[in-house]
Scaffold this active site. Structure first.
Site, PDB file in Angstrom:
ATOM      1  N   LYS A 192       0.865  -1.204   0.000  1.00 24.95           N
ATOM      2  CA  LYS A 192       0.000   0.000   0.000  1.00 24.95           C
ATOM      3  C   LYS A 192       0.891   1.240   0.000  1.00 24.95           C
ATOM      4  O   LYS A 192       0.730   2.137  -0.832  1.00 24.95           O
ATOM      5  CB  LYS A 192      -0.877   0.005   1.242  1.00 24.95           C
ATOM      6  CG  LYS A 192      -1.518   1.356   1.558  1.00 24.95           C
ATOM      7  CD  LYS A 192      -2.386   1.333   2.776  1.00 24.95           C
ATOM      8  CE  LYS A 192      -1.701   1.608   4.054  1.00 24.95           C
ATOM      9  NZ  LYS A 192      -1.519   3.027   4.392  1.00 24.95           N
ATOM     10  N   ASN A 193       1.871   1.293   0.904  1.00 19.99           N
ATOM     11  CA  ASN A 193       2.649   2.515   1.095  1.00 19.99           C
ATOM     12  C   ASN A 193       3.675   2.768   0.004  1.00 19.99           C
ATOM     13  O   ASN A 193       4.244   3.860  -0.054  1.00 19.99           O
ATOM     14  CB  ASN A 193       3.302   2.524   2.476  1.00 19.99           C
ATOM     15  CG  ASN A 193       2.244   2.724   3.570  1.00 19.99           C
ATOM     16  OD1 ASN A 193       1.089   3.048   3.278  1.00 19.99           O
ATOM     17  ND2 ASN A 193       2.626   2.497   4.802  1.00 19.99           N
ATOM     18  N   CYS A 215      -4.634  12.670  13.041  1.00 18.39           N
ATOM     19  CA  CYS A 215      -5.392  11.422  12.932  1.00 18.39           C
ATOM     20  C   CYS A 215      -5.266  10.736  14.289  1.00 18.39           C
ATOM     21  O   CYS A 215      -4.642  11.248  15.200  1.00 18.39           O
ATOM     22  CB  CYS A 215      -4.867  10.562  11.783  1.00 18.39           C
ATOM     23  SG  CYS A 215      -3.472   9.580  12.234  1.00 18.39           S
ATOM     24  N   ARG A 218       0.778  14.358  13.417  1.00 19.38           N
ATOM     25  CA  ARG A 218       1.292  14.087  12.056  1.00 19.38           C
ATOM     26  C   ARG A 218       1.452  15.384  11.254  1.00 19.38           C
ATOM     27  O   ARG A 218       0.828  15.602  10.234  1.00 19.38           O
ATOM     28  CB  ARG A 218       0.389  13.070  11.356  1.00 19.38           C
ATOM     29  CG  ARG A 218       0.356  11.778  12.154  1.00 19.38           C
ATOM     30  CD  ARG A 218      -0.376  10.686  11.468  1.00 19.38           C
ATOM     31  NE  ARG A 218       0.402  10.145  10.344  1.00 19.38           N
ATOM     32  CZ  ARG A 218      -0.036   9.119   9.613  1.00 19.38           C
ATOM     33  NH1 ARG A 218      -1.200   8.583   9.878  1.00 19.38           N
ATOM     34  NH2 ARG A 218       0.676   8.654   8.610  1.00 19.38           N
ATOM     35  N   VAL A 250       8.754   9.749   6.017  1.00 18.56           N
ATOM     36  CA  VAL A 250       8.567   8.930   4.809  1.00 18.56           C
ATOM     37  C   VAL A 250       7.920   9.759   3.706  1.00 18.56           C
ATOM     38  O   VAL A 250       8.507   9.980   2.636  1.00 18.56           O
ATOM     39  CB  VAL A 250       7.722   7.683   5.133  1.00 18.56           C
ATOM     40  CG1 VAL A 250       7.305   6.936   3.882  1.00 18.56           C
ATOM     41  CG2 VAL A 250       8.488   6.746   6.066  1.00 18.56           C
ATOM     42  N   ASP A 299       4.711   0.314  12.248  1.00 20.70           N
ATOM     43  CA  ASP A 299       3.490  -0.304  11.704  1.00 20.70           C
ATOM     44  C   ASP A 299       3.344  -1.767  12.117  1.00 20.70           C
ATOM     45  O   ASP A 299       2.328  -2.377  11.824  1.00 20.70           O
ATOM     46  CB  ASP A 299       3.475  -0.217  10.172  1.00 20.70           C
ATOM     47  CG  ASP A 299       3.345   1.210   9.708  1.00 20.70           C
ATOM     48  OD1 ASP A 299       3.572   1.470   8.516  1.00 20.70           O
ATOM     49  OD2 ASP A 299       3.037   2.079  10.545  1.00 20.70           O
ATOM     50  N   ARG A 335      -8.651  -0.256   4.748  1.00 21.34           N
ATOM     51  CA  ARG A 335      -7.801   0.774   4.146  1.00 21.34           C
ATOM     52  C   ARG A 335      -6.441   0.187   3.777  1.00 21.34           C
ATOM     53  O   ARG A 335      -5.791   0.643   2.854  1.00 21.34           O
ATOM     54  CB  ARG A 335      -7.605   1.935   5.134  1.00 21.34           C
ATOM     55  CG  ARG A 335      -8.828   2.781   5.347  1.00 21.34           C
ATOM     56  CD  ARG A 335      -8.451   4.043   6.061  1.00 21.34           C
ATOM     57  NE  ARG A 335      -7.279   4.624   5.416  1.00 21.34           N
ATOM     58  CZ  ARG A 335      -6.416   5.423   6.042  1.00 21.34           C
ATOM     59  NH1 ARG A 335      -6.582   5.738   7.302  1.00 21.34           N
ATOM     60  NH2 ARG A 335      -5.378   5.928   5.391  1.00 21.34           N
TER      61      ARG A 335
HETATM   62  C1  EPZ Z   1       4.241   6.916   6.599  1.00 21.34           C
HETATM   63  O1  EPZ Z   1       3.459   7.918   7.188  1.00 21.34           O
HETATM   64  C2  EPZ Z   1       3.322   5.718   6.414  1.00 21.34           C
HETATM   65  N1  EPZ Z   1       2.217   6.095   5.524  1.00 21.34           N
HETATM   66  C3  EPZ Z   1       2.784   5.274   7.775  1.00 21.34           C
HETATM   67  O2  EPZ Z   1       1.995   4.109   7.555  1.00 21.34           O
HETATM   68  C4  EPZ Z   1       3.951   4.915   8.679  1.00 21.34           C
HETATM   69  O3  EPZ Z   1       3.466   4.565   9.941  1.00 21.34           O
HETATM   70  C5  EPZ Z   1       4.899   6.121   8.790  1.00 21.34           C
HETATM   71  O4  EPZ Z   1       5.319   6.535   7.465  1.00 21.34           O
HETATM   72  C6  EPZ Z   1       6.140   5.821   9.601  1.00 21.34           C
HETATM   73  O5  EPZ Z   1       6.837   4.742   9.004  1.00 21.34           O
HETATM   74  C7  EPZ Z   1       2.444   6.116   4.193  1.00 21.34           C
HETATM   75  O6  EPZ Z   1       3.543   5.865   3.712  1.00 21.34           O
HETATM   76  C8  EPZ Z   1       1.266   6.449   3.320  1.00 21.34           C
HETATM   77  P1  EPZ Z   1       6.271  10.217   8.772  1.00 21.34           P
HETATM   78  P2  EPZ Z   1       4.049   9.435   7.256  1.00 21.34           P
HETATM   79  O7  EPZ Z   1       6.156  11.493   8.007  1.00 21.34           O
HETATM   80  O8  EPZ Z   1       4.920   9.699   6.090  1.00 21.34           O
HETATM   81  C9  EPZ Z   1       6.637  13.408  12.252  1.00 21.34           C
HETATM   82  C10 EPZ Z   1       0.211   2.687   7.844  1.00 21.34           C
HETATM   83  O9  EPZ Z   1      -0.100   2.086   8.849  1.00 21.34           O
HETATM   84  N2  EPZ Z   1       6.655  14.400  11.162  1.00 21.34           N
HETATM   85  O10 EPZ Z   1       7.411   9.316   8.471  1.00 21.34           O
HETATM   86  O11 EPZ Z   1       2.888  10.345   7.483  1.00 21.34           O
HETATM   87  C11 EPZ Z   1       5.301  12.712  12.355  1.00 21.34           C
HETATM   88  O12 EPZ Z   1       4.428  13.440  13.166  1.00 21.34           O
HETATM   89  C12 EPZ Z   1       0.623   4.133   7.921  1.00 21.34           C
HETATM   90  O13 EPZ Z   1       0.287   2.188   6.691  1.00 21.34           O
HETATM   91  C13 EPZ Z   1       6.853  15.740  11.460  1.00 21.34           C
HETATM   92  O14 EPZ Z   1       7.013  16.120  12.627  1.00 21.34           O
HETATM   93  O15 EPZ Z   1       4.926   9.375   8.555  1.00 21.34           O
HETATM   94  C14 EPZ Z   1       5.664  11.373  12.953  1.00 21.34           C
HETATM   95  O16 EPZ Z   1       5.715  11.518  14.353  1.00 21.34           O
HETATM   96  C15 EPZ Z   1       0.304   4.702   9.269  1.00 21.34           C
HETATM   97  N3  EPZ Z   1       6.875  16.650  10.451  1.00 21.34           N
HETATM   98  C16 EPZ Z   1       7.078  11.110  12.412  1.00 21.34           C
HETATM   99  O17 EPZ Z   1       7.567  12.358  11.932  1.00 21.34           O
HETATM  100  C17 EPZ Z   1       6.699  16.280   9.134  1.00 21.34           C
HETATM  101  O18 EPZ Z   1       6.734  17.166   8.243  1.00 21.34           O
HETATM  102  C18 EPZ Z   1       7.118  10.115  11.258  1.00 21.34           C
HETATM  103  O19 EPZ Z   1       6.165  10.550  10.322  1.00 21.34           O
HETATM  104  C19 EPZ Z   1       6.499  14.913   8.853  1.00 21.34           C
HETATM  105  C20 EPZ Z   1       6.486  13.999   9.869  1.00 21.34           C
END
Ligand code: EPZ
Length: 428
Positions: free
Chosen positions: A30-31, A124, A129, A171, A312, A404
């Protein structure tokens, strides 16, 4: 407010206690699918994406691409996108609210139109996030950003090269930046990038489109192109779905063969499962066998960015810890509120105490079936796992969360001998 009298969405009824046995084929990631589908916005040429799982999120992404004007055909896990007709640069609240990964259109829309108007992707259930890192990269590339009426409104006359060190490893932040900068011919440097396999799969696609991307440690050097080409790509297997089935095979004392996996993406999950006492045979680069049955050893888990232990998989491993012979500790370092499955597992007899980002889990002899509610994608997977091993009947409600991120999950579990049925919504 969760309704207690009606079942507002489909729900699963699970009869626990059956060891899972047999073979399961893992779907595409998915991701990885979401950013790769959205990367088609960067070109006017047709794009083919294979091994895309048929999930709510992939259907929402197709809906978003069609909203922007693209032609999209989806059959038998293959998606053909015709992006030449894309003529809009706005992602509406109604879609973004359903799928926060819609923010991934920001980089490609800025690259294509010099304009992007995207609804703020609220928080969420697992955390605030924030997307501040995404926006910092866009600003450095020359974007003028305003937040108005709940929308992020960005204008960018010309994509300037960027040199930026992410303050947080993100990510989708990395993916947004890579897609925008793949359209800039001058050299950009991104440091402290995310290295998840899903990010690397997107990098493969951007290279096929004509971007020159070199990655060393957590640094990416990008030389893009003004004319990015269409592409054809087969999405990598979903390592989180694979991890979920590996936990299920071990947890139920079964014997499960997983095919269509990428073993190299499962290092930390394999290590932790072996530590817990699972018997794991690596049969090839794309298949492995997991057996259980000799008890579960307690674990100490700390989630981290790839290649560390994946956040995850945290909820799924917590179910293992609930039945371990001793006390386990899980520390969630990525999201600030990713323990919502705890209250539901406690309803099934689990002994868990949460202090901030750390959960202490005392193993119990057994879990008992109960009515439980899904709160987010991976939490709902952990409740299904708990139901498979609990004594008696478990009803997992609000499983649209599950839909989802997992393709026909209950069908795959039934194929392994689980007693599980999906029921439509009903009033009590
Ligand atoms: C991706 O979310 C995945 N989703 C998530 O999978 C996964 O849990 C997550 O990465 C961590 O591996 C997709 O790829 C669609 P992050 P993402 O930006 O990119 C903070 C699932 O279950 N942060 O890596 O939104 C944020 O708050 C989903 O499939 C900032 O502070 O996660 C978090 O605490 C859930 N500022 C941490 O970094 C930013 O600009 C990691 O978030 C961006 C993020």
């Amino acid at each position: 407010m969760i309704s207690t009298t009606s079942y507002t969405s489909d729900y699963l009824v699970i009869e626990g206690g059956k060891p899972l046995k047999g073979k399961v084929n893992i779907s595409g990631s998915k991701n990885a699918s979401l950013p790769i589908l959205i990367a088609s916005i960067l070109t006017k040429e047709p794009c083919q994406v294979e091994n895309v799982p048929d999930l709510l999120d992939t259907r929402t992404t197709i809906e978003l691409l069609r909203h922007l004007g693209a032609g999209v055909e989806f059959k038998e896990e293959k998606i053909s996108i015709y992006p030449s007709s894309i003529n809009l640069h706005t992602a509406p609240d109604e879609i973004v609210r359903r799928m926060r990964a819609s923010v991934l259109v920001m980089g490609p829309l800025l690259a294509r139109f010099g304009r992007a108007v995207v609804s703020m992707p609220g928080g969420c259930s697992i955390g605030v996030r924030s997307i501040d890192q995404h926006l910092k990269v866009f600003e450095k590339a020359g974007a003028h950003i305003r937040v108005r009426h709940g929308y992020i409104d960005m204008e960018l006359k010309k994509v300037n090269p960027v040199e930026y060190t992410f303050e947080v490893i993100t990510v989708t932040g990395t993916e947004n930046a890579l897609m925008l900068l793949s359209s800039c011919e001058k050299r950009s440097i991104l440091r402290n990038i995310a290295l998840e396999p899903e990010v690397m799969d997107l990098v493969e696609v951007l290279r096929k489109m004509g971007a020159d991307i070199c990655i060393e440690d957590r640094t990416a050097i990008i030389r893009g192109s003004k004319e990015l080409r269409g592409f054809s790509h087969r999405v990598i297997p979903d390592r989180i779905e694979a991890g979920t089935f590996m936990v299920a095979g071990f947890l139920t004392g079964g014997d499960v063969l997983l095919e269509d996996v990428r073993v190299e993406h499962l290092g930390s999950v394999i290590e932790k499962l072996k530590e817990a006492g699972a018997n794991i045979d690596i049969l090839s680069l794309n298949s492995l066998r997991v057996r259980g049955g000799n008890g579960i050893k307690p674990l100490c888990i700390s989630t981290a960015e790839y290649p560390g232990f994946p956040t995850d998989m945290q909820a799924q491993f917590m179910v293992l810890c609930c039945l371990a012979d001793g006390v386990s500790e899980i520390r969630e370092n990525i999201f600030e509120n990713r323990f919502q499955h705890v209250a539901e597992l406690q309803r099934m007899g689990a002994d868990i105490h949460v202090r901030g980002r750390t959960a202490i889990i005392r193993g119990v002899k057994k879990l008992y079936g109960a009515d439980v509610y899904s709160t987010d994608l991976r939490a709902s997977a952990s409740l299904v796992l708990a139901g498979l091993v609990a004594e008696g009947k478990t009803v997992v409600k609000d499983i649209y969360h599950l839909d989802r991120g997992y393709e026909r999950l209950e069908e795959k579990f039934k194929g392994l001998g689980a007693v599980v049925e999906r029921q439509p919504p009903r009033e009590v």
